[in-house]
Design an enzyme around this catalytic site. Structure first.
Site, short mmCIF file in Angstrom:
data_model
loop_
_atom_site.label_atom_id
_atom_site.label_comp_id
_atom_site.label_asym_id
_atom_site.label_seq_id
_atom_site.Cartn_x
_atom_site.Cartn_y
_atom_site.Cartn_z
N GLU A 188 43.86 32.35 14.45
CA GLU A 188 42.53 32.91 14.28
C GLU A 188 41.76 32.62 15.56
O GLU A 188 41.60 31.46 15.94
CB GLU A 188 41.84 32.27 13.07
CG GLU A 188 40.63 33.02 12.62
CD GLU A 188 40.05 32.44 11.34
OE1 GLU A 188 40.79 32.29 10.36
OE2 GLU A 188 38.87 32.10 11.35
N ASP A 218 28.43 28.85 11.18
CA ASP A 218 29.24 27.76 11.71
C ASP A 218 28.46 26.47 11.84
O ASP A 218 27.27 26.47 12.13
CB ASP A 218 29.80 28.17 13.08
CG ASP A 218 30.91 29.18 12.94
OD1 ASP A 218 31.94 28.84 12.30
OD2 ASP A 218 30.77 30.30 13.43
#
Lengths: 400, 266
Positions: free
Chosen positions: B49, B60
């Site tokens: 990824e 995040d």
């Protein structure tokens, strides 16, 4: 008759707005959407909101005819909607009262907020104290330094102020961090967004709570001069004070609506905060699609304005829509023009305006000069400038 | 069959689970990214990824935010990320690459242009964090017409009816976010994840990846008992952050091997 009817049920204003968030926030937004739909027309909720606006905020705010300023310019007559006279000194509190009452109905004991200059943070901390809610305010560490008095105000009101060290350490990063808090503590936390941006239902909800400004103004102008103004002028960062005064006027087609963005050092320098005036590309940030200051790779760029409250790379999606359908016009004035208007307002009218509002005043002064005295301009004086005296002194080379 | 589908099929035959490490493209420096990708594969990763750096990574936590900032300090844009995938494909035509990022850089490139370029670069799947299915119908169609798998998140708060909507649009696999929070938060609650995965399996035959709270080898082992893929992001990025340039490849390879061994020990 109400003709204008935006947004659609998923929060779209034409191609703008919407819900652009990670899956982790979808359920929280859905809960908020459902609860807001339940209460937005609920007589008991609206009565409670109206009570606090009257007795806690001090509404209705007056309309004031700025006679000396108008005569000095020698053109159109300038009227001010005095949001600077609200409790906490700006329009921001109208919205925080509404959202905090909603938080209370939803059983959320904790509220969080992002803030740039600190006005929305102070307004949130204020209503949280009034309602007995825990309050955490995220603020870019650069802004914490620049706005020390407001940081202390929030602390006095019992709020926790969290300095945000990521990214550009300003408003947009504070917003990111508040979103991160919300996604982590979603069960007991209500996120009070301060402007008409963010994912649906925020742009609509904040507009609705702020529209008390325009609703009052329409009635007051009728009473004062027997008609509506030729133009309504308001500054636009995220755009909440402008949406608040514009919204009830949208169907009044004879009234021009003019949003004034921050041109900073000048649009041509790239150092500004005027995505609408500069025709910035459309993009996605903070949960909605709108005009957005970005580089060719789609990274959000740093903005500049002397006024922290306008220093934001995006703009509320409803403003993007009003620009596209030509219902509102968007212009920008520079730091210098705003500073000049600030000083003129102080000395001519005995009112110290917020630097944000000074942008609207600056444009009104320019426009008034081109019009005859039969014409009327209504300017939203969105906040008072006490918070800005350190900035103004510094720019004038004075140590306080 | 897409590269992601065939990888899952092959692993299922061997009764193995997929290990998907995440790194941000360009972190700590763009010159390392392709080498890092190869090192991850050599030490046991089944897919990669690859994060697209973004100035405002709202979903995040601090670790991956800093990775974006390091990459952006070298002006790594989406076209650079695609170039890295192209270079990776010169030596590796087997390992699926999933791009993970936010909507704005993709829209800045143009969604159709992005889909074309991602396809020719050798990308296999795309996870756009802030594109919920309601807002990205056109984008999903563009990806699918180029046989790119749109990857969607499911969260602990996603309601049953919504899971149906999401799995109808998803292909390749679905990505279950194991906790309420941002990437790199506290350890996940394995009992809760187990229960939720059962619910999801009742609604789709797509493989399920689990991520956002896999902080160590033991958690990875536990997750491997119930999921088809284990995504490890912040822990990998933390290793990058804590490694000197000389140690970088070795440390990342060692961590990947450790996770691989833990997953295979079930």
């Amino acid at each position: 008759m109400q003709v204008y009817d935006m947004p659609d049920e998923r929060g779209h204003f034409g191609p703008y707005g919407g819900v652009f968030v990670a899956e982790t926030l979808i359920e929280a937004l859905e809960e908020l959407r459902v609860m807001y739909e339940r209460y937005r027309h609920d007589p008991e909720f609206l009565a409670e909101f109206a009570y606090d606006l009257k007795h806690f905020v001090g509404r209705p705010s007056p309309i004031y005819y700025a006679q000396r300023l108008s005569e000095k310019i020698g053109g159109a007559r300038i009227y001010f909607k005095r949001e600077d006279l609200n409790h906490t000194g700006a329009h921001k509190v109208n919205n925080t009262v509404g959202q905090a009452l909603l938080a209370k109905r939803m059983g959320k004991p904790r509220v969080i907020a992002e803030t740039g200059a600190g006005q929305h943070g102070v307004a949130t901390a204020t209503i949280a104290a009034r309602l007995g809610l825990e309050c955490v305010v995220y603020m870019g560490s650069e802004d914490v330094k620049r706005q020390a008095p407001n940081v202390y105000r929030m602390k006095l009101l019992g709020a926790t102020v969290v300095p945000v060290e990521s990214g550009s350490k300003t408003l947009k990063d504070a917003l990111n961090e508040a979103m991160r808090d919300w996604v982590t503590n979603v069960a007991d936390t209500f996120y009070i967004i301060g402007t008409v941006a963010g994912p649906h239902p925020y742009p609509m909800m904040v507009r609705d709570f702020q529209s008390v400004i325009g609703i009052e103004a329409k009635q007051q102008m009728q009473e004062m001069i027997g008609r509506q103004p030729d133009a309504v002028i308001a500054c636009v960062g995220g755009g909440s004070n402008a949406m608040g005064i514009f919204y009830p006027y949208i169907d009044e087609e004879s009234v021009k609506l003019i949003g004034v963005e921050a041109a900073g050092y000048g649009i041509e320098t790239g150092k500004h905060a005027a995505p609408l005036t500069a025709n910035s590309p459309v993009g996605v940030l903070h949960g909605n699609r709108t005009y957005l200051m970005q580089d060719k790779n789609g990274q959000i760029v740093e903005t500049h304005s002397v006024s922290a409250g306008l220093d934001y790379p995006g703009v509320g999606p409803e403003h993007a829509w009003l620009k596209d359908i030509h219902r509102a016009e968007y212009v920008a004035v520079t730091d210098d023009e705003a500073m000049n208007a600030f000083h003129t307002m102080c000395r001519t009218e005995g009112i110290i305006p917020a630097l944000e509002s000074s942008h609207a005043i600056a444009y009104a002064m320019k426009l008034a000069a081109t019009m005859s005295p039969e014409k009327v301009l209504l300017v939203n004086l969105s906040g008072r400038g006490d918070k800005d005296i350190n900035t103004v002194a510094r720019l004038s080379g004075i140590e306080l | 069959m897409s590269r992601i589908q065939s990888t899952f099929a092959a692993l299922a035959q061997q009764k193995k689970k997929a290990l998907i490490p995440y790194i941000t493209a360009g972190d700590p420096h763009p010159k390392h990214t392709v080498n890092l990708m190869h090192a991850l594969v050599d030490s046991g990763a089944n897919m990669i990824e690859l994060g697209i750096p973004f100035s405002d990574p709202m979903a995040d936590g601090p670790v991956i935010q800093r990775a974006s900032e390091r990459a952006l300090a070298h002006h790594v844009g989406l076209s650079d990320v695609l170039q890295m995938v192209r270079t990776f494909r010169e030596k590796d035509t087997m390992t699926p690459v999933i791009l993970m990022g936010y909507a704005n850089p993709v829209e800045a490139m143009g969604i159709e242009n992005f889909a074309d370029q991602a396809k020719t670069a050798g990308v296999d799947g795309v996870l756009t964090v802030d594109y919920p299915p309601e807002e990205c119908g056109e984008f999903v169609a563009l990806l699918k017409s180029r046989e790119l798998d749109p990857i969607f998140l499911l969260s602990p708060t996603t309601e049953a009816s919504r899971i149906d909507t999401i799995v109808q649009q998803a292909s390749g696999f679905v990505y279950y976010v194991s906790l309420k929070g941002v990437t790199g938060s506290q350890n996940l609650d394995i009992a809760q994840v187990t229960e939720r995965l059962l619910g999801i399996r009742g609604k789709t035959s797509l493989p399920i990846g689990v991520g956002f709270g896999v902080r160590d080898a033991e958690t990875a082992r536990q997750v491997a008992e119930i999921a088809d893929a284990i995504v490890v992001g912040s822990r990998m990025v933390q290793e990058i952050e804590n490694s000197s340039e000389q140690e970088l490849l070795g440390n990342l390879a060692a961590l990947t091997s450790e996770l691989r061994a833990a997953i295979d020990s079930n």
